[in-house]
Design a protein around this motif. Sequence first.
Motif, PDB file in Angstrom:
ATOM      1  N   GLY A  31       0.780  -1.234   0.000  1.00 17.45           N
ATOM      2  CA  GLY A  31       0.000   0.000   0.000  1.00 17.45           C
ATOM      3  C   GLY A  31       0.805   1.273   0.000  1.00 17.45           C
ATOM      4  N   LEU A  32       2.112   1.183  -0.203  1.00 17.56           N
ATOM      5  CA  LEU A  32       2.943   2.392  -0.213  1.00 17.56           C
ATOM      6  C   LEU A  32       2.810   3.136  -1.538  1.00 17.56           C
ATOM      7  CD1 LEU A  32       6.239   1.067   1.422  1.00 17.56           C
ATOM      8  CD2 LEU A  32       4.385   2.352   2.504  1.00 17.56           C
ATOM      9  N   ARG A  33       3.035   4.426  -1.465  1.00 15.53           N
ATOM     10  CA  ARG A  33       3.038   5.276  -2.652  1.00 15.53           C
ATOM     11  C   ARG A  33       4.489   5.508  -3.078  1.00 15.53           C
ATOM     12  NH1 ARG A  33      -1.930   8.033  -3.139  1.00 15.53           N
ATOM     13  NH2 ARG A  33      -0.906   9.813  -4.072  1.00 15.53           N
ATOM     14  N   THR A  35       6.382   8.111  -3.174  1.00 15.34           N
ATOM     15  CA  THR A  35       7.209   8.920  -2.280  1.00 15.34           C
ATOM     16  C   THR A  35       7.730   8.095  -1.103  1.00 15.34           C
ATOM     17  OG1 THR A  35       5.208   9.715  -1.180  1.00 15.34           O
ATOM     18  CG2 THR A  35       6.168  11.138  -2.872  1.00 15.34           C
ATOM     19  N   MET A  36       6.900   7.230  -0.565  1.00 12.57           N
ATOM     20  CA  MET A  36       7.340   6.367   0.537  1.00 12.57           C
ATOM     21  C   MET A  36       8.338   5.318   0.050  1.00 12.57           C
ATOM     22  SD  MET A  36       6.348   7.390   3.417  1.00 12.57           S
ATOM     23  CE  MET A  36       6.765   5.964   4.396  1.00 12.57           C
ATOM     24  N   LEU A  37       8.081   4.770  -1.143  1.00 17.97           N
ATOM     25  CA  LEU A  37       9.035   3.813  -1.714  1.00 17.97           C
ATOM     26  C   LEU A  37      10.386   4.483  -1.918  1.00 17.97           C
ATOM     27  CD1 LEU A  37       6.779   1.971  -4.297  1.00 17.97           C
ATOM     28  CD2 LEU A  37       7.891   0.938  -2.311  1.00 17.97           C
ATOM     29  N   SER A  38      10.359   5.719  -2.354  1.00 20.55           N
ATOM     30  CA  SER A  38      11.593   6.469  -2.562  1.00 20.55           C
ATOM     31  C   SER A  38      12.357   6.636  -1.250  1.00 20.55           C
ATOM     32  CB  SER A  38      11.279   7.834  -3.170  1.00 20.55           C
ATOM     33  OG  SER A  38      12.429   8.624  -3.242  1.00 20.55           O
ATOM     34  N   SER A  39      11.659   7.011  -0.207  1.00 18.55           N
ATOM     35  CA  SER A  39      12.347   7.232   1.070  1.00 18.55           C
ATOM     36  C   SER A  39      12.863   5.922   1.669  1.00 18.55           C
ATOM     37  CB  SER A  39      11.429   7.953   2.060  1.00 18.55           C
ATOM     38  OG  SER A  39      10.373   7.119   2.460  1.00 18.55           O
TER      39      SER A  39
END
Length: 81
Positions: A31-33, A35-39
């Motif tokens: 469920g990550l977006r 931006t979260m995957l990037s971080s």
Amino acid sequence: MAHFEGVIEGVGKDIKGKLASILCILNEQPGLRTTMLSSKTDIPVKSVERYVKRLKDAGLIKYSGSSKSGGYFLSDSLVRE
């Protein structure tokens, strides 16, 4: 992970690792977006967007939910393997 082989054909070892890390993170935290995957991967957002598109086109991940609150999940076929 037979589906993954088609996605990684013709790409370098570095990109293979990044694609695999995105899949692993989504397996652990669905469920990550982007931006979260990037971080979580220390990959720039634009690059994550390219990798996510490649994984979506291969049918390995899907976006579920609304455009504001949804996120990426492993596809059903990948989860079953």
